[in-house]
Enzyme design. Structure first.
Site, PDB file in Angstrom:
ATOM      1  N   GLY A   4     -25.332  -4.747  52.484  1.00  0.00           N
ATOM      2  CA  GLY A   4     -26.175  -3.579  52.699  1.00  0.00           C
ATOM      3  C   GLY A   4     -26.859  -3.468  54.039  1.00  0.00           C
TER       4      GLY A   4
ATOM      5  N   PRO B  66     -21.832  -8.991  52.841  1.00  0.00           N
ATOM      6  CA  PRO B  66     -21.964  -7.952  53.871  1.00  0.00           C
ATOM      7  C   PRO B  66     -20.623  -7.303  54.206  1.00  0.00           C
ATOM      8  CG  PRO B  66     -22.011 -10.123  54.892  1.00  0.00           C
ATOM      9  CD  PRO B  66     -21.826 -10.354  53.420  1.00  0.00           C
ATOM     10  N   GLY B  67     -20.641  -6.012  54.432  1.00  0.00           N
ATOM     11  CA  GLY B  67     -19.439  -5.294  54.844  1.00  0.00           C
ATOM     12  C   GLY B  67     -19.662  -4.638  56.192  1.00  0.00           C
ATOM     13  N   ARG B  68     -20.382  -3.498  56.156  1.00  0.00           N
ATOM     14  CA  ARG B  68     -20.597  -2.692  57.365  1.00  0.00           C
ATOM     15  C   ARG B  68     -21.106  -3.502  58.559  1.00  0.00           C
ATOM     16  NH1 ARG B  68     -22.127   2.742  56.811  1.00  0.00           N
ATOM     17  NH2 ARG B  68     -22.874   2.184  54.725  1.00  0.00           N
TER      18      ARG B  68
ATOM     19  N   ARG C 186     -16.773   9.971  56.957  1.00  0.00           N
ATOM     20  CA  ARG C 186     -18.217   9.786  56.767  1.00  0.00           C
ATOM     21  C   ARG C 186     -19.056  11.016  57.107  1.00  0.00           C
ATOM     22  NH1 ARG C 186     -21.121   6.456  58.861  1.00  0.00           N
ATOM     23  NH2 ARG C 186     -22.197   5.859  56.954  1.00  0.00           N
TER      24      ARG C 186
ATOM     25  N   CYS D  22      -7.835  21.871  57.086  1.00  0.00           N
ATOM     26  CA  CYS D  22      -8.230  23.229  56.687  1.00  0.00           C
ATOM     27  C   CYS D  22      -9.429  23.220  55.743  1.00  0.00           C
ATOM     28  CB  CYS D  22      -7.041  23.912  56.035  1.00  0.00           C
ATOM     29  SG  CYS D  22      -5.639  23.898  57.139  1.00  0.00           S
ATOM     30  N   GLU D  23     -10.555  22.768  56.241  1.00  0.00           N
ATOM     31  CA  GLU D  23     -11.807  22.754  55.480  1.00  0.00           C
ATOM     32  C   GLU D  23     -12.941  22.941  56.482  1.00  0.00           C
ATOM     33  OE1 GLU D  23     -12.568  21.313  52.148  1.00  0.00           O
ATOM     34  OE2 GLU D  23     -10.561  20.599  51.619  1.00  0.00           O
TER      35      GLU D  23
HETATM   36  N1  LLP Z   1     -21.435  -5.478  47.611  1.00  0.00           N
HETATM   37  C1  LLP Z   1     -21.284  -4.447  46.766  1.00  0.00           C
HETATM   38  C2  LLP Z   1     -21.346  -4.695  45.332  1.00  0.00           C
HETATM   39  C3  LLP Z   1     -21.122  -3.132  47.264  1.00  0.00           C
HETATM   40  O1  LLP Z   1     -21.021  -2.116  46.417  1.00  0.00           O
HETATM   41  C4  LLP Z   1     -21.084  -2.919  48.669  1.00  0.00           C
HETATM   42  C5  LLP Z   1     -20.890  -1.564  49.214  1.00  0.00           C
HETATM   43  C6  LLP Z   1     -21.196  -4.046  49.511  1.00  0.00           C
HETATM   44  C7  LLP Z   1     -21.390  -5.307  48.953  1.00  0.00           C
HETATM   45  C8  LLP Z   1     -21.148  -3.933  51.014  1.00  0.00           C
HETATM   46  O2  LLP Z   1     -22.208  -3.162  51.493  1.00  0.00           O
HETATM   47  P1  LLP Z   1     -22.435  -3.030  53.078  1.00  0.00           P
HETATM   48  O3  LLP Z   1     -22.822  -4.388  53.611  1.00  0.00           O
HETATM   49  O4  LLP Z   1     -21.158  -2.562  53.679  1.00  0.00           O
HETATM   50  O5  LLP Z   1     -23.499  -2.036  53.201  1.00  0.00           O
HETATM   51  N2  LLP Z   1     -18.819   4.476  52.120  1.00  0.00           N
HETATM   52  C9  LLP Z   1     -20.226   4.355  52.386  1.00  0.00           C
HETATM   53  C10 LLP Z   1     -20.748   2.981  52.022  1.00  0.00           C
HETATM   54  C11 LLP Z   1     -20.493   2.610  50.584  1.00  0.00           C
HETATM   55  C12 LLP Z   1     -20.966   1.218  50.241  1.00  0.00           C
HETATM   56  C13 LLP Z   1     -20.460   0.804  48.911  1.00  0.00           C
HETATM   57  N3  LLP Z   1     -20.794  -0.527  48.516  1.00  0.00           N
HETATM   58  C14 LLP Z   1     -20.468   4.689  53.850  1.00  0.00           C
HETATM   59  O6  LLP Z   1     -19.526   5.015  54.558  1.00  0.00           O
HETATM   60  O7  LLP Z   1     -21.609   4.685  54.318  1.00  0.00           O
END
Ligand code: LLP
Length: 435
Positions: free
Chosen positions: A257, A295-297, A333, A364-365
């Protein structure tokens, strides 16, 4: 054209804010040591380009934060699940947070270790549970009582015990976009704080399960420390009551997050955030517990750019449009969350007059926009870079309008490796047939 606000940052400085690996050098934009104009010419556009050094540097901030601790970083691969990106994290020793059987196959194909995989998600199918048990993943992050029962039955039928953690919902407001806040009472995720102890007792009574941990994830693009500190307090309250009930928890997983800088956002650095969180953990007597995070983003978001060519400039009655060859199917996004991505010229210094444009794609949106009211000096044929495009862009791309998904390149120092070739119409039609 002066009737629009200009929110885009003016880009004159060599390095771009929040993106230490993206810089103007000798009059053109580079990622690490590679000129992006050359990549656009070689591979065409739209093109995603990622920096390996940027990913490893983002990872290093977490590793510094956890130095000397028993901690496992599980990259939430939904942010960017391309094999070449997964390989970077697998080689760096990361685990992975997955949410589908498809993601499991990708991790294994990229060289990730099954025992370092955690499986999140509210709707795991029976087939996915079997697949993950057979692979020997490290932990199922279970999101409902019903899922516990099904997982136990499936594990017993395979003569196994499934390692489980239960995702608890701390009901903390992460102060982010409503679509990406996940730990509130009204969300579909996790189990309610008040029900957690009872559900843990139930889990501990099921023969096909082995309770190993507790987890939470409160949302995404979080730019403040307080929601994390509050969530940790709530989770540690539960840890105390669960362990008092005789159920040992080997690990605590605090989810992902952490936000990135898209547009003058100022999230805490990962190591600074974790210094505070670890101090709280220690103060409450949990310094010996294994930690996990997802962590992802924050690991990939600012490691990537999307290169796109200006197709046409179209003056309108109320707005000027800059029509580019990337669209909402490549970069969803803005359309989905009104998200801001900075857009900058790859070779600045155009003689064209600066004007305010809505930067839009060919789909086309009306919702197909990438940036609004951007001050740009551009001509048709120029290449633009959409910044902070490493997370939740390619992994959310679609084939809408039968547009092939973009190609991807991974830059490593002065080297550029094609990690995904551009999708053709034939690729898209491969699984279809006429009757
Ligand atoms: N763990 C779980 C259970 C999650 O649902 C998520 C993201 C993460 C970890 C990783 O979160 P991060 O570190 O990336 O914030 N598509 C949206 C974001 C959706 C996030 C979904 N869950 C966007 O483009 O902002």
């Amino acid at each position: 054209m002066n009737h629009f606000s200009t929110q885009a940052p003016q880009v004159e400085a060599a390095t771009l804010p929040g993106q230490p690996f993206v810089a103007y050098r000798e009059g053109s934009l580079h990622l690490e040591k590679v000129a992006l104009s050359a990549l656009a010419q070689q591979h065409g556009t739209p093109l995603f380009v990622y920096s390996k050094a940027a990913m490893l540097s983002a990872l290093a901030a977490y590793q510094r934060g956890f130095a000397g601790r028993d901690a496992q970083i599980c990259y939430a691969m939904k942010a960017n699940s391309s094999l070449g990106v997964l390989q970077v994290f697998a080689q760096a020793g990361c685990g992975f947070d997955i949410v589908s059987g498809g993601e499991l196959e990708r991790v294994l194909a990229a060289g990730g270790k099954a025992e370092k995989i955690i499986f999140s998600g509210v709707g795991k199918t029976r087939a996915e549970m079997r697949q993950a048990l057979a692979a020997g993943i490290g932990c199922f992050n279970v999101e409902s009582e019903a899922e516990l029962d099904v997982l136990s039955d499936i594990a017993l039928a395979m003569a196994l015990q499934a390692p489980v953690s239960i995702r608890v919902n701390p009901n903390v407001d992460p102060k982010t976009h409503p679509y990406i806040s996940t730990g509130l009472k009204g969300n579909k995720f996790g189990v309610a704080h008040e029900d957690a102890l009872r559900i843990y007792r139930h889990a501990a009574s099921l023969k096909g399960l082995q309770v190993v941990g507790i987890d939470c994830h409160i949302g995404s693009q979080i730019t403040e420390t307080t929601p994390y500190l509050d969530a940790m307090d709530r989770v540690l309250d539960l840890v105390a009551s669960i362990e008092a009930a005789g159920i040992a928890l080997a690990h605590i997983d605090f989810g992902g997050g952490l936000g990135i800088n898209y547009n003058n956002d100022t999230p805490p650095e990962a190591d600074a955030l974790w210094r505070q969180l670890l101090a709280k953990l220690d103060a409450r007597g949990h310094s010996g517990k294994k930690l996990m995070i997802e962590p992802g983003r924050s690991l990939v978001g600012n490691a990537g750019v999307c290169l796109t060519e200006v197709l046409y400039l179209k003056p309108g009655e109320q707005k000027n449009f800059c029509i580019i060859d990337a669209a909402m199917n490549d970069l969803p996004r803005p359309a989905m969350y009104q998200a801001f991505h900075a857009i900058v010229p790859v070779v600045p210094g155009s003689q064209a007059p600066a004007a305010s444009y809505d930067v839009v794609g060919p789909v086309c949106e009306s919702g197909d926009w990438i940036g609004r009211d951007r001050q740009l000096a551009v001509s048709a044929g120029d290449v633009l870079a959409v910044l902070s495009a490493g997370a939740y862009c390619m992994s959310m791309a679609s084939n809408y309008n039968t547009r092939g998904r973009a190609a991807e390149v991974l830059v490593d120092g002065g080297q550029a490796h094609l990690i995904r070739r551009r999708e053709s119409a034939a690729d898209q039609m491969r699984h279809e047939q006429l009757v």
